[in-house]
Design an enzyme around this catalytic site. Structure first.
Site, short mmCIF file in Angstrom:
data_model
loop_
_atom_site.label_atom_id
_atom_site.label_comp_id
_atom_site.label_asym_id
_atom_site.label_seq_id
_atom_site.Cartn_x
_atom_site.Cartn_y
_atom_site.Cartn_z
N LYS A 124 0.77 -1.46 0.00
CA LYS A 124 -0.06 -0.08 0.06
C LYS A 124 0.93 1.26 -0.23
O LYS A 124 0.23 2.36 -0.11
CB LYS A 124 -0.86 0.00 1.30
N CYS A 193 8.31 -9.33 -1.29
CA CYS A 193 8.23 -10.58 -1.29
C CYS A 193 8.50 -10.89 -2.74
O CYS A 193 8.28 -10.37 -3.96
CB CYS A 193 6.96 -11.30 -1.15
N GLU A 489 -8.00 -9.06 1.93
CA GLU A 489 -7.37 -10.08 0.86
C GLU A 489 -7.59 -11.24 1.21
O GLU A 489 -7.68 -11.71 2.75
CB GLU A 489 -5.92 -9.99 0.89
N SER A 515 -4.59 -11.20 -2.30
CA SER A 515 -3.19 -10.89 -2.27
C SER A 515 -2.59 -11.15 -3.82
O SER A 515 -3.05 -11.87 -4.60
CB SER A 515 -2.44 -11.94 -1.40
#
Length: 615
Positions: A124, A193, A489, A515
């Site tokens: 975000k 990630c 999510e 996600s």
């Protein structure tokens, strides 16, 4: 010629008090003639994508000052979606985007800064800073913390990421020892990630929008090459200030760089690389801040003509962001799209006069520049660390195979239809979205029976208790921006469906979101959401639903009269969940829910309602 905004607080007898305070921060007489550059950092020890950013602001600041500016750093918040996942913490994730945007606006406007360097990374934070930048419309450049290295373990033949750890944990046949090994190996370094999840997708899109340097989305957080991006960002922002404030060149302003055509370019890239569906939400929100008429209709149009040129985890296990970088990064994907006639290349960027010039310089298949080739050979070291720039490993060769490599040419695309699609129908009149890159082709058309859950929590319990069977379409509703609130999510439900062997036998539809790590027939952002009177709130257990990705449709298989009768009945009951949901909705979340729009509007604040409340 525009004056420096900072002159408001640095010039004139009446500003003696303000100057006294500026002097207390270290400014000298000569500094009051220079542009003040706000460095919006997002360091936090809560988030692996941001844990290494502590010193990045000052790294940029020193370069700003060498280039002739005055740098002033501040910090904003960052929520880790993976840590907030699966409990009430996820209610705060999407609302944090608005807080981040507001905090950047507050700091920059309160102190009359002349330009911004946005140091972002995770889900975000980049969207929030992008919204603020387009709202403020002063010179800006983005530089992110970079992606994490993929995890390695002897128990798997492919690179690991967060989703692998979640899926194995839900697999009842996996031993505790195997789960622990995956957990310890999946996220080995600092950085966002390692797959094409939301964070990396958004950082790639800043390159396509023209607001970041080449390599921003793909150069690893751990690699020493990434330091040069921060240093170059510091020099570039001062140059952008000079062009705007001294040369009256407003082409360098973010709304002129990230214009409608640039948003089309960003969405084209997103579709071509199979990015997270969250990027749609964030691009729609950013477009509203830029006052650009860019909506789901435009995305739907693009999704029908853009092929998928890149496939990365979670859509395929073979490749992660480190492989995208080795294949030439985002500018190599843009190069393939340009050769296919699918890009607007006449647009300015923060680093080149036109995108075409940038592609010519940075696309590894177009340039013989050894420095560019060396840059894209930067690879992972496989050493767990939380330290930026801690290794200098390089691949022996680039991946320039456009027929079978990580990045493909248009002629050799993974599929001639891109990785994202917008579906419409009586169950989602204003649209819903699916990441087709993660959907097996055998279930592109799927008819199933609705299995209703009115919270993510109850869906997880139902899936783990084997209440969901092959052929079901799991409906999770009242999880939209208003209904959640916060539009959670749904990574746990999709991961658990996969762990139960139902990944190709079930679908999931929600007014929540997914996600970037989600794959499978997972359809989100159903609009209007249930809490706003959306038809997803009218579905009943056992109803037949038909999903048809090739024809971009999704429909509840009941007639119009039955739909109208159900709507009348629901209007009387009120649009709220029947089942009890033991979640604490705080004042902050209620304030967000009050103003939130549905996902087709980017889940931004309802400006029409705001104008009514505060004329």
């Amino acid at each position: 010629m525009p004056d420096y905004r900072s002159k408001t607080s640095t010039h004139g007898r009446n500003m003696a008090g303000a100057r006294a305070l500026w002097r207390a921060t270290g400014m000298k007489d000569e500094d009051f003639k220079k542009p003040i550059i706000a460095i919006a950092n997002s360091f936090t020890q809560f988030v692996p994508g941001h844990v290494h950013l502590k010193d990045m602001g000052q790294l940029v600041a020193r370069e700003v000052e060498r280039a002739g500016g005055v740098a002033k750093e501040f910090n904003t918040i960052a929520v880790d979606d993976g840590i907030a996942m699966g409990h009430d913490g996820m209610l705060y994730s999407l609302p944090s985007r608005e807080i981040i945007a507001d905090s950047v606006e507050y700091m920059v406007n309160a102190h009359c800064a002349d330009a911004i360097v946005c140091i972002s990374n995770c889900d975000k934070i980049t969207p929030g800073m992008l919204m603020a930048s387009l709202r403020l419309n002063i010179p800006v450049i983005f530089v992110s913390g970079g992606p994490m290295e993929a995890g390695k373990t002897k128990l798997a033949s492919h690179g690991l990421d967060l989703v692998d750890a979640m899926v194995i944990a839900a697999d009842s046949t996996a031993s505790d020892e195997k789960v622990a090994e995956y957990e310890r190996s999946a996220c080995p370094t600092c950085g966002s990630c390692s797959g094409m999840f939301t964070a990396n997708s958004m950082n790639c899109l800043t390159e396509a929008l023209g607001l970041a340097l080449p390599g921003n989305g793909s150069a690893l957080a751990t690699h020493s090459d990434r330091e040069q991006l921060f240093l170059q960002a510091g020099r570039t922002i001062v140059d952008l200030c000079r062009q705007y404030y001294k040369e009256n060149d407003d082409s360098v302003l973010p709304r002129n760089i990230a214009n409608f055509k640039a948003f089309e370019n960003a969405m084209t890239l997103d579709i071509a690389m199979g990015g997270s569906t969250n990027t749609i939400l964030h691009l729609l929100a950013a477009a509203q801040e830029a006052e650009i008429d860019f909506d789901l209709r435009h995305i739907d149009h693009l999704s029908r003509k853009v092929p998928q040129l890149c496939k990365v985890a979670p859509n395929i296990q073979k490749y992660h962001m480190e492989d995208v970088h080795r294949a030439g990064g985002i500018f190599s994907i843009l190069g393939e799209l340009a050769r296919g006639g699918l890009l607007h290349t006449d647009l300015p960027t923060v680093h080149s006069k036109t995108l075409a010039e940038g592609i010519a310089k940075w696309d590894i298949t177009q340039t013989d520049d050894e420095a560019v080739h060396t840059f894209f050979k930067a690879g992972p070291a496989g050493i767990p660390t939380q330290t930026a720039f801690s290794q200098s490993t390089r691949w022996e060769s680039l991946d320039d195979d456009r027929e079978n490599g990580c990045i493909r040419s248009v002629q050799h695309a993974y599929s001639q239809e891109g990785g994202l699609a917008v579906l419409y129908g009586n169950i989602a009149l204003d649209g819903c979205v699916v990441k087709t890159a993660g959907v097996d082709e055998s279930i592109h058309v799927f008819e199933g029976s609705a299995k209703i859950f009115e919270s993510q929590d109850s869906a997880v319990r139902g899936i783990l208790a084997d209440e969901v069977k092959a052929g079901d379409i799991v409906i999770i509703r009242y999880e939209g921006p208003k209904g959640g609130p916060g539009m959670q999510e749904m990574l746990y439900p999709t991961s658990y469906l996969k762990s139960k062997g139902l990944g190709k036998d079930c679908a999931l539809l929600t007014d929540g979101r997914f996600s970037g790590g989600t794959s499978g027939l997972s359809i989100g952002h159903a609009s209007p959401e249930a809490a706003a009177g959306g038809a997803i709130g009218l579905v009943r257990d056992g109803d037949k639903v038909l999903i048809d990705i090739p024809n971009r449709s999704i429909n509840l298989l009941i007639d119009d009269a039955e739909m109208a009768e159900r709507r009348t009945e629901q209007d009387k009951k009120g649009w709220k969940p029947v089942e009890s949901r033991p979640r604490k909705v705080t004042t902050a979340l209620k304030a967000y829910a009050l103003l939130a729009t549905s996902a087709d509007k980017g889940a931004v604040r309802d400006k029409a309602l705001l104008d009514k409340l505060v004329p």
